[in-house]
Write a protein that holds these residues in place. Structure first.
Motif, mmCIF file in Angstrom:
data_model
loop_
_atom_site.group_PDB
_atom_site.id
_atom_site.type_symbol
_atom_site.label_atom_id
_atom_site.label_comp_id
_atom_site.label_asym_id
_atom_site.label_seq_id
_atom_site.Cartn_x
_atom_site.Cartn_y
_atom_site.Cartn_z
ATOM 1 N N HIS A 67 31.377 -3.143 -22.463
ATOM 2 C CA HIS A 67 30.717 -2.572 -23.638
ATOM 3 C C HIS A 67 31.813 -2.170 -24.616
ATOM 4 O O HIS A 67 32.440 -1.113 -24.453
ATOM 5 N N ALA A 68 32.081 -3.037 -25.618
ATOM 6 C CA ALA A 68 33.150 -2.744 -26.584
ATOM 7 C C ALA A 68 32.616 -1.820 -27.671
ATOM 8 O O ALA A 68 31.485 -1.971 -28.135
ATOM 9 N N SER A 69 33.445 -0.844 -28.067
ATOM 10 C CA SER A 69 33.028 0.075 -29.134
ATOM 11 C C SER A 69 34.096 0.075 -30.218
ATOM 12 O O SER A 69 35.180 -0.469 -30.025
ATOM 13 N N ASP A 70 33.800 0.710 -31.356
ATOM 14 C CA ASP A 70 34.884 0.914 -32.312
ATOM 15 C C ASP A 70 35.659 2.147 -31.845
ATOM 16 O O ASP A 70 35.323 2.771 -30.848
ATOM 17 N N ASN A 71 36.743 2.495 -32.563
ATOM 18 C CA ASN A 71 37.607 3.550 -32.019
ATOM 19 C C ASN A 71 37.320 4.922 -32.604
ATOM 20 O O ASN A 71 38.078 5.842 -32.414
ATOM 21 N N ARG A 72 36.184 5.051 -33.347
ATOM 22 C CA ARG A 72 36.005 6.319 -34.047
ATOM 23 C C ARG A 72 35.301 7.391 -33.216
ATOM 24 O O ARG A 72 35.856 8.426 -32.939
ATOM 25 N N GLU A 73 34.058 7.100 -32.814
ATOM 26 C CA GLU A 73 33.253 8.176 -32.257
ATOM 27 C C GLU A 73 33.472 8.380 -30.747
ATOM 28 O O GLU A 73 32.711 7.889 -29.921
ATOM 29 N N GLU A 74 34.533 9.099 -30.412
ATOM 30 C CA GLU A 74 34.878 9.251 -28.997
ATOM 31 C C GLU A 74 33.805 10.009 -28.227
ATOM 32 O O GLU A 74 33.502 9.686 -27.073
ATOM 33 N N LEU A 75 33.220 11.034 -28.859
ATOM 34 C CA LEU A 75 32.241 11.847 -28.142
ATOM 35 C C LEU A 75 30.976 11.032 -27.848
ATOM 36 O O LEU A 75 30.420 11.102 -26.747
ATOM 37 N N ALA A 76 30.555 10.220 -28.811
ATOM 38 C CA ALA A 76 29.380 9.367 -28.601
ATOM 39 C C ALA A 76 29.648 8.371 -27.475
ATOM 40 O O ALA A 76 28.789 8.117 -26.621
ATOM 41 N N ARG A 77 30.872 7.832 -27.448
ATOM 42 C CA ARG A 77 31.238 6.879 -26.397
ATOM 43 C C ARG A 77 31.238 7.567 -25.029
ATOM 44 O O ARG A 77 30.778 7.022 -24.029
ATOM 45 N N ALA A 78 31.743 8.809 -25.006
ATOM 46 C CA ALA A 78 31.763 9.567 -23.748
ATOM 47 C C ALA A 78 30.330 9.801 -23.254
ATOM 48 O O ALA A 78 30.031 9.631 -22.063
ATOM 49 N N ARG A 79 29.439 10.143 -24.167
ATOM 50 C CA ARG A 79 28.040 10.401 -23.766
ATOM 51 C C ARG A 79 27.386 9.127 -23.256
ATOM 52 O O ARG A 79 26.630 9.167 -22.275
ATOM 53 N N THR A 80 27.649 8.014 -23.907
ATOM 54 C CA THR A 80 27.096 6.736 -23.445
ATOM 55 C C THR A 80 27.558 6.453 -22.013
ATOM 56 O O THR A 80 26.767 6.058 -21.149
ATOM 57 N N ALA A 81 28.855 6.686 -21.780
ATOM 58 C CA ALA A 81 29.407 6.430 -20.445
ATOM 59 C C ALA A 81 28.774 7.348 -19.411
ATOM 60 O O ALA A 81 28.432 6.916 -18.291
ATOM 61 N N LEU A 82 28.592 8.613 -19.761
ATOM 62 C CA LEU A 82 28.006 9.573 -18.820
ATOM 63 C C LEU A 82 26.543 9.221 -18.522
ATOM 64 O O LEU A 82 26.090 9.307 -17.376
ATOM 65 N N ASP A 83 25.815 8.812 -19.558
ATOM 66 C CA ASP A 83 24.414 8.398 -19.365
ATOM 67 C C ASP A 83 24.320 7.221 -18.409
ATOM 68 O O ASP A 83 23.480 7.192 -17.509
ATOM 69 N N LEU A 84 25.201 6.259 -18.639
ATOM 70 C CA LEU A 84 25.192 5.048 -17.818
ATOM 71 C C LEU A 84 25.532 5.406 -16.364
ATOM 72 O O LEU A 84 24.904 4.919 -15.413
ATOM 73 N N ALA A 85 26.525 6.277 -16.185
ATOM 74 C CA ALA A 85 26.892 6.710 -14.831
ATOM 75 C C ALA A 85 25.735 7.466 -14.178
ATOM 76 O O ALA A 85 25.427 7.264 -13.003
ATOM 77 N N ALA A 86 25.062 8.306 -14.966
ATOM 78 C CA ALA A 86 23.948 9.086 -14.408
ATOM 79 C C ALA A 86 22.785 8.179 -13.998
ATOM 80 O O ALA A 86 21.961 8.561 -13.161
ATOM 81 N N SER A 87 22.735 6.976 -14.572
ATOM 82 C CA SER A 87 21.666 6.045 -14.176
ATOM 83 C C SER A 87 22.034 5.295 -12.901
ATOM 84 O O SER A 87 21.294 4.419 -12.455
#
Ligand code: SAH
Length: 270
Positions: A67-87
């Protein structure tokens, strides 16, 4: 604030099924990805990260998703990763260098601090990597051989007066200073201003190392005196190391000089 000692850090017995590994993949050269990071990358079902970092990695096992992202929104990327892990997925979130140095690990901790309770029960691990200043220092000699500090010159997340005050304090305390995020199109003047501040506290001949894209194609090291240091030698992929008053050059015939900071020091600032 309560005091924390190691024995008071609670061990969570019941964990959500997912995993999140926050992985530093080093400054760019494949040989500088640690075996631990490689193993953690291979074990993940999903890799998340800034596109160019993911592109540096060898292909993963069949079925692994990227899942490639741009380099700006680190917090949004962290939340996406945590959501995916929680699933229930096994997620690896990738940073260049070390994930804990001006990178994703702090964004993940921040997301966990303010996020849903279930994120606290995840199997979360931070896997260290070789940070840029160590790769640059190793190419130049031993500029970090004595006390040093690291600053990000980006004023996106802190005001410029704070940065200026830290530069003055670090230089007058005798620290070698590693500057991350020295310059960008949106922040063109900060490095020149930083040099101007440092010239007020350090000898004119203090060595300045510009380490650009070390470990990658187009990588190079340049060394200048502080009074002649040109901010134009730096770009977004450059880590700048400014010596202390004791940092010196050892000239060598037909070879670049060694830059080093002696292991012992006389006194504060000199
Ligand atoms: N987590 C990274 C730092 C991210 S901040 C690490 O530990 O290295 C981004 C900054 O790191 C860049 O602006 C630059 O200052 C530095 N940097 C990253 N890779 C680099 C490299 N290969 N060579 C020199 N500097 C680098």
């Amino acid at each position: 604030m309560s005091e924390i000692s190691m024995s008071e850090i609670p061990i969570t017995e019941v964990q959500a099924s997912g995993k999140l590994h926050v992985i530093g993949i080093g400054p760019g050269h494949p040989d500088q990805i640690t075996p631990e990071a490689r193993a953690a990358l291979a074990a993940a079902t999903d890799l998340i990260g800034y596109g160019p970092y993911l592109d540096r990695l060898p292909p993963g096992p069949a079925g692994q998703r990227r899942h490639a992202s741009d380099n700006r929104e680190e917090l949004a990327r962290a939340r996406t990763a945590l959501d995916l892990a929680a699933s229930g997925r096994h997620v690896a979130i990738v940073s260049g260098g070390d994930a804990g140095v001006f990178a994703m690990a702090a964004a993940v901790c921040e997301a966990v601090e303010h996020g849903p309770e279930v994120w606290r029960a995840l199997d979360l691990a931070v896997i260290p990597g070789i940070t840029a200043m160590l790769a640059v220092a190793a190419r130049a000699g031993a500029p970090l051989g004595h006390d040093f500090c690291a600053l990000s010159l980006s004023d996106n997340l802190k005001p410029w007066p704070t940065i200026a005050q830290r530069l003055r304090a670090a230089a007058s305390a005798g620290f070698v200073i590693a500057l991350y995020n020295p310059i960008s199109r949106a922040r063109p003047w900060q490095l020149g201003e930083a040099f101007a501040i440092l010239r007020g506290h350090l000898p004119a001949a203090t060595p300045v190392i510009f380490g650009r894209a070390v470990g990658r194609a187009g990588g190079r090291i340049a060394i200048a005196r502080l009074d002649e240091a040109d901010p134009g030698l730096a770009d977004m992929a450059t880590c700048v190391i400014i010596g202390s008053p004791e940092t010196r050059l050892v000239e060598r015939p037909g070879l670049p000089p060694l830059v080093y900071s002696p292991r012992s020091t006389g006194g504060a600032g000199g």
